[in-house]
Design an enzyme around this catalytic site. Sequence first.
Site, PDB file in Angstrom:
ATOM      1  N   ARG A 159       0.868  -1.194   0.000  1.00  8.78           N
ATOM      2  CA  ARG A 159       0.000   0.000   0.000  1.00  8.78           C
ATOM      3  C   ARG A 159       0.906   1.245   0.000  1.00  8.78           C
ATOM      4  NH1 ARG A 159      -4.733   0.750  -1.574  1.00  8.78           N
ATOM      5  NH2 ARG A 159      -5.680  -0.819  -0.224  1.00  8.78           N
TER       6      ARG A 159
ATOM      7  N   ARG B 245       0.946  -6.297 -10.155  1.00  7.03           N
ATOM      8  CA  ARG B 245       1.413  -5.713  -8.891  1.00  7.03           C
ATOM      9  C   ARG B 245       1.620  -6.756  -7.783  1.00  7.03           C
ATOM     10  NH1 ARG B 245      -3.558  -2.323  -6.096  1.00  7.03           N
ATOM     11  NH2 ARG B 245      -5.211  -3.896  -6.360  1.00  7.03           N
TER      12      ARG B 245
ATOM     13  N   HIS C  36       0.451   3.746 -10.512  1.00  2.16           N
ATOM     14  CA  HIS C  36      -0.519   4.220  -9.512  1.00  2.16           C
ATOM     15  C   HIS C  36       0.212   4.949  -8.369  1.00  2.16           C
ATOM     16  CE1 HIS C  36      -3.722   4.040  -6.522  1.00  2.16           C
ATOM     17  NE2 HIS C  36      -4.534   3.473  -7.361  1.00  2.16           N
TER      18      HIS C  36
ATOM     19  N   ASP D 125     -12.143  10.630  -7.133  1.00  5.43           N
ATOM     20  CA  ASP D 125     -11.667   9.480  -7.905  1.00  5.43           C
ATOM     21  C   ASP D 125     -11.997   9.772  -9.367  1.00  5.43           C
ATOM     22  OD1 ASP D 125     -11.960   5.858  -7.418  1.00  5.43           O
ATOM     23  OD2 ASP D 125     -10.881   7.066  -8.920  1.00  5.43           O
TER      24      ASP D 125
ATOM     25  N   GLU E  10      -1.960   9.458 -11.015  1.00  4.90           N
ATOM     26  CA  GLU E  10      -1.539   8.226 -11.685  1.00  4.90           C
ATOM     27  C   GLU E  10      -1.364   8.440 -13.191  1.00  4.90           C
ATOM     28  OE1 GLU E  10      -4.568   5.406 -10.432  1.00  4.90           O
ATOM     29  OE2 GLU E  10      -4.741   6.569  -8.587  1.00  4.90           O
TER      30      GLU E  10
HETATM   31  O1  TA6 Z   1      -6.869   4.717  -8.768  1.00  5.83           O
HETATM   32  C1  TA6 Z   1      -7.967   4.877  -7.943  1.00  5.83           C
HETATM   33  C2  TA6 Z   1      -8.516   3.510  -7.552  1.00  5.83           C
HETATM   34  O2  TA6 Z   1      -9.013   2.830  -8.677  1.00  5.83           O
HETATM   35  C3  TA6 Z   1      -9.568   3.750  -6.472  1.00  5.83           C
HETATM   36  O3  TA6 Z   1     -10.865   3.516  -6.960  1.00  5.83           O
HETATM   37  C4  TA6 Z   1      -9.158   2.785  -5.343  1.00  5.83           C
HETATM   38  O4  TA6 Z   1      -9.768   1.543  -5.515  1.00  5.83           O
HETATM   39  C5  TA6 Z   1      -7.643   2.761  -5.542  1.00  5.83           C
HETATM   40  O5  TA6 Z   1      -7.489   2.687  -6.957  1.00  5.83           O
HETATM   41  C6  TA6 Z   1      -6.899   1.716  -4.753  1.00  5.83           C
HETATM   42  O6  TA6 Z   1      -7.230   0.437  -5.201  1.00  5.83           O
HETATM   43  P1  TA6 Z   1      -6.554  -0.821  -4.413  1.00  5.83           P
HETATM   44  O7  TA6 Z   1      -7.021  -2.023  -5.164  1.00  5.83           O
HETATM   45  O8  TA6 Z   1      -5.058  -0.628  -4.481  1.00  5.83           O
HETATM   46  O9  TA6 Z   1      -7.047  -0.717  -2.997  1.00  5.83           O
END
Ligand code: TA6
Length: 277
Positions: free
Chosen positions: A59, A83, A153, A196, A253
């Site tokens: 994370r 990932r 991301h 978002d 991102e």
């Molecule tokens: O990039 C934004 C997103 O798609 C959000 O909707 C949220 O889900 C984030 O990515 C994190 O996703 P994750 O699967 O890493 O918890």
Amino acid sequence: MIEFKELENGFEYIEVKNGAACGKIALQGGHLFHFARNGEEPILWLSDTSDFKIGTAIRGGVPICWPSFGMNNPDLPQHGFARVGMWKLENSKEIDANTTQITLVLNDTQESLGMWNYKFELELKITISDKLTMELTTTNLDEKPFKLTQALHTYFQISDISNITIKGLSGKPYLDALTNKVCQQNGDITFEQEVDCVYQEVDNKILLVDKNRTITIQNKGSSSVVVWNPWIQKCKRMSAIENDAYKEFVCIESANAYDDFKILLPHAKHTLKAVIY
Ligand code: TA6
């Protein structure tokens, strides 16, 4: 300096230090989870409660969303499988005293073919210097074309979510993932709630303006940028993150997402590049 390290649980990563900056890259996910210029606060945010365990995405840092962004492909997990895949170190070189380049690759496996039946090579070239450069190159090694959506991301460390402004997206159309509506950005972006948004037609630099520094993001091979902060409620529902950590980061991102998808013909390549400084 380039060192190969392991956590007590066997989680392997590469540590890079040079005259300009330092970085840490996990082999799992090809995941850059630390980047800081010498003498400065880290540019990438990492959750205090991030998992460093096999099969779970870290994370923070720069998760590689590939071969699909979000739930673009219902046959794949959220943000694809790259990932949490085990990447291989292809090359590591100290270009000069202030520049180090690490190249990692991921290829199709029986497991990936079971989810997504295409042969591929995915290469990530990370250059650590006073700038952070990431180049993600997909090669279609199959005999049939495939559709690709992807994102670097990137979680940016900030002083506080109330202090930041994102410039460079005014006038751009975006898909609001919270309402599934297409809107147009009016002015700079500030944060007072969950955001978002998948911005489209982006062909310019993005500025993350914080209290004590401004970070520039310059993309190539991409015309979409995702801006995300979970805010209070979603942060509480998320894994591997403290409840109030939404204040500490914003995601900007570098992507090929929504209408900015790519179709790769057999043996074609596409590179998504981000330079952050
Ligand atoms: O990039 C934004 C997103 O798609 C959000 O909707 C949220 O889900 C984030 O990515 C994190 O996703 P994750 O699967 O890493 O918890």
